[in-house]
Motif scaffolding. Structure first.
Motif, short mmCIF file in Angstrom:
data_model
loop_
_atom_site.label_atom_id
_atom_site.label_comp_id
_atom_site.label_asym_id
_atom_site.label_seq_id
_atom_site.Cartn_x
_atom_site.Cartn_y
_atom_site.Cartn_z
N PRO A 155 -4.84 3.90 4.37
CA PRO A 155 -6.16 3.67 3.76
C PRO A 155 -7.30 3.71 4.78
O PRO A 155 -7.75 2.68 5.28
N ARG A 187 2.30 1.85 -3.47
CA ARG A 187 1.28 2.36 -4.39
C ARG A 187 0.92 3.81 -4.06
O ARG A 187 0.77 4.65 -4.96
N SER A 188 0.78 4.13 -2.78
CA SER A 188 0.30 5.45 -2.37
C SER A 188 1.31 6.56 -2.63
O SER A 188 0.93 7.72 -2.83
N TRP A 189 2.59 6.21 -2.59
CA TRP A 189 3.64 7.22 -2.75
C TRP A 189 4.45 7.01 -4.04
O TRP A 189 5.51 7.60 -4.21
N MET A 209 -9.51 5.78 0.10
CA MET A 209 -8.66 5.47 -1.05
C MET A 209 -9.10 4.18 -1.72
O MET A 209 -8.73 3.91 -2.87
N HIS A 253 0.83 -1.21 0.00
CA HIS A 253 0.00 0.00 0.00
C HIS A 253 0.87 1.26 0.00
O HIS A 253 0.58 2.22 -0.74
N VAL A 272 -3.54 9.75 -6.04
CA VAL A 272 -3.58 8.29 -6.15
C VAL A 272 -4.98 7.90 -6.59
O VAL A 272 -5.82 7.51 -5.77
N ILE A 295 -5.99 13.61 -2.12
CA ILE A 295 -5.23 12.35 -2.12
C ILE A 295 -5.68 11.47 -3.28
O ILE A 295 -4.86 10.84 -3.96
N ARG A 321 -0.97 8.89 4.17
CA ARG A 321 -1.78 8.29 3.11
C ARG A 321 -2.14 6.85 3.45
O ARG A 321 -2.15 5.96 2.57
#
Length: 673
Positions: free
Chosen positions: A193, A117-119, A240, A114, A287, A283, A191
């Protein structure tokens, strides 16, 4: 092991699964004789909330009164279907009642993926993961996630993707949980979830909220429910991982929680929530929902993200399929866990390794009593934990205390409460100074004393007023409101398989009728679902008996609670095409709307029969049973299914109605004499 047991049994089984993969200690005698000096909270999750057994309408009324008086607001979140995962930073992952197993290994991979993917578009996900981990450890936090996967047992539906949802943050130093606003602020900082959140601040929107649930509780799916929530609520802080896109249409339900304005300005509170709504939107721009999952991004490759660890590249569904191809379904969860753990070992130069002590190696209640009796200068945290364990022991509660140790010598104990009633019984006996009885409850057993100056304080005695007000703003009123499509799958189709295997299809159909009555489901919805249950019961029985039927596919996984959704998906089109005929289906083709039983009693049988014939004719030719002594459970079940069309029986006063007594508890509300 009985694979058809209820949800609570599944949790207990997962706890026992650790026995199969844990090692025995060579130095158990040494460990048993080593003095434990203090106890610390290692990982905790919310206790069962106090009003869980209160009547729903009373809670609704109280919520509405408080909102209408301007004392607070309602927040709504989605109930995701998965497994509890606790993280106290670094490699300190815990499942609901254990550690070092498939649930924690897969949870760790999903969290690290996660962050990647988020950053992905801005900075190193691994750096942000470490930054978050350091903050969690330094501040003694525990993060609770719902791990939604297709590889750790079946719930309401197979999720479209595997992901985590942050549901709670615990501050172990103060033995308190963040309120929802704090959870969202913390989540957005890294960030993480977080869940969707809707806010209702007016009586009008609250009325619409309860009306929405009442209208969709029997048919509601995720898309329809979420669209409606968006239209009636004042504010929506977006997740998210939207439910429809990541989990699917089968929605377990919603959670409604009252939040008081105590200790805060109403305008400032709503301003904070609105800012969180704006941040969540920003956000999602960074993403987007359609951003590929981490292992898919890893395949695309990027010079800025090279080299990429195997942890990030791992598709746990491929690991799952590989384990099935190699050795089938036997001990599948354990083997998947081992495979994922090997990936973690290959990636990390140093891995935490925990070993479970033999079950008879530690007497935790006796240890707690000894600490209380022989240590006059123990710190407050130790005192409260020991007191809780002693109180549980005095209640004769069924609790297990598995003990684990790391290779570096640190020791941990899981407080595993086996029965939900223990939570409520304990809460009734709690004093203001007592520690809560948590779910997902892990403690550290320490060989060295802590000084009182460094020990966690008692929230009720030493925290600031603002901190305590924050703690108490939303803990009093809460509603878990589940939706029927989810309950049909889990409580009826999955949990009911055990009843079919032990007592047959008639007992299963009776069980589903009782569940529908308990849930106060309308007659219309019951009429819709009962044929489905009858056919599902026949399908399960045929599969378990190894019958040769056109609708049985022997290539499917074994029909157990862990794989029931594979069979349910296969079964559904056969049922919709009316190709599964239950053996106990009523023979009558009558389709009367009358779905109950009338028993006519008269001085003489001839008179009773004449009246029975008259009633039958007037309400549409309902089936008449001519000998009350031969009535069975099957008759009473079939009278309520669409094909059954009710039931009329008759008897003389001399014959009496004693033969009906054994059915009154289950069917009394549907019988008129």
């Amino acid at each position: 092991i009985d694979v058809f047991a209820m949800e609570e049994f599944s949790d207990r089984k997962r706890s026992r699964d650790v026995d199969d993969i844990s090692e025995s200690l060579d130095d158990s005698d040494l460990a048993r004789n080593t003095p434990i000096q203090c106890l610390s909270l290692e990982a905790i999750f919310h206790p069962k909330f106090e009003n869980e057994n209160r009547e729903s309408m009373l809670i609704r009324r109280e919520m509405k009164e408080k909102v209408n008086a301007g004392k607070g607001y309602l927040e709504v979140s989605i109930k995701h279907s998965g497994n509890l995962l606790l993280w106290s930073g670094s490699q300190r992952y815990y499942s609901k009642n254990s550690m070092g197993n498939a649930f924690t290994y897969i949870g760790e991979i999903l969290l690290r993926q996660h962050f990647f993917r988020s950053w992905y578009s801005s900075k190193s996900g691994e750096e942000m993961y470490k930054e978050c981990s350091d903050f969690v450890e330094k501040n003694r936090l525990t993060l609770a996630f719902e791990a939604v996967t297709s590889v750790l047992g079946h719930h309401g539906d197979l999720p479209k993707k595997d992901f985590l949802i942050l549901t709670a943050v615990a501050d172990r130093s103060l033995a308190r949980f963040y309120d929802t606003v704090e959870v969202l602020e913390f989540s957005q900082r890294y960030r993480l979830p977080h869940n969707d959140l809707w806010v209702n601040t007016t009586l009008t929107s609250v009325d619409k909220l309860f009306s929405l649930y009442d209208n969709i509780r029997e048919t509601g799916l995720a898309g329809k429910c979420i669209t409606a929530l968006n239209s009636i609520c004042d504010t929506h802080v977006s997740s998210m991982y939207p439910h429809v896109d990541f989990q699917g249409e089968i929605l377990e339900g919603i959670v409604i929680r009252y939040v008081s304005f105590i200790g805060m300005d109403m305008i400032e509170c709503m301003k904070t929530v609105n800012n969180l709504e704006i941040s969540s939107t920003e956000i999602l721009k960074l993403v987007p929902v359609d951003t590929p999952m981490a292992f898919e991004l890893a395949k695309q490759g990027s010079a800025a993200h090279s080299p990429i660890d195997e942890v990030i590249c791992t598709n746990i569904r491929e690991v799952y399929r590989s384990c099935i191809e190699k050795e089938g379904y036997t001990n599948l969860t354990t083997r998947v866990g081992d495979a994922v753990n090997n990936i973690l070992k290959a990636t990390d130069s140093v891995r935490r390794r925990t070993i479970r002590n033999p079950n008879n190696d530690w007497d935790i209640p006796q240890l707690a009593k000894s600490i209380m009796q022989h240590n006059s200068d123990i710190d407050e945290e130790t005192k409260r934990i020991a007191s809780l364990i002693v109180k549980l022991d005095g209640m004769n509660a069924t609790v297990r205390y598995p003990v684990f140790h790391e290779e570096n010598g640190r020791m941990y104990c899981i407080v595993h409460v086996l029965h939900d009633k223990t939570f409520f019984k304990y809460q009734k006996q709690m004093s203001e100074q007592d520690l809560n009885l948590y779910r997902g409850f892990s403690i550290e057993l320490d060989f060295e004393k802590k000084t009182n100056t460094n020990a966690p304080v008692l929230p009720s005695a030493q925290c600031s007023n603002n901190m305590m007000q924050c703690e108490n703003r939303g803990t009093n009123l809460m509603l878990k409101m589940k939706l029927l499509p989810y309950m049909v799958r889990t409580f009826c189709c999955r949990n009911g398989m055990r009843i079919i295997s032990l007592n047959g299809t008639s007992a299963f159909e009776n069980y589903t009728l009782k569940m529908m009555d308990t849930w106060q489901i309308s007659a219309k919805a019951q009429a819709k679902w009962q044929p489905f249950f009858c056919s599902w019961g026949q399908y399960v029985q045929d599969v378990l008996n190894g019958a040769s039927k056109p609708y049985i596919d022997k290539s499917l996984p074994p029909l157990t609670a862990a794989f029931y959704l594979n069979h349910l998906e296969h079964f559904t089109p056969w049922f919709q095409d009316n190709k599964i005929k239950p053996e106990n289906a009523p023979q009558s083709s009558n389709s009367s709307v009358f779905k109950a039983m009338v028993l006519v009693v008269a001085m003489e049988r001839a008179i009773a029969l004449k009246v029975a014939n008259y009633i039958s004719e007037k309400i549409g030719g309902v089936y008449i049973h001519h000998d009350i002594s031969t009535l069975t459970e099957v008759h009473l079940i079939n009278m309520r299914v669409p094909q059954g069309g009710g039931l009329i029986a008759y008897a003389s006063i001399e014959e009496g109605t004693k033969s009906l007594k054994k059915y009154l508890k289950a069917h009394g509300k549907h019988i008129s004499i």
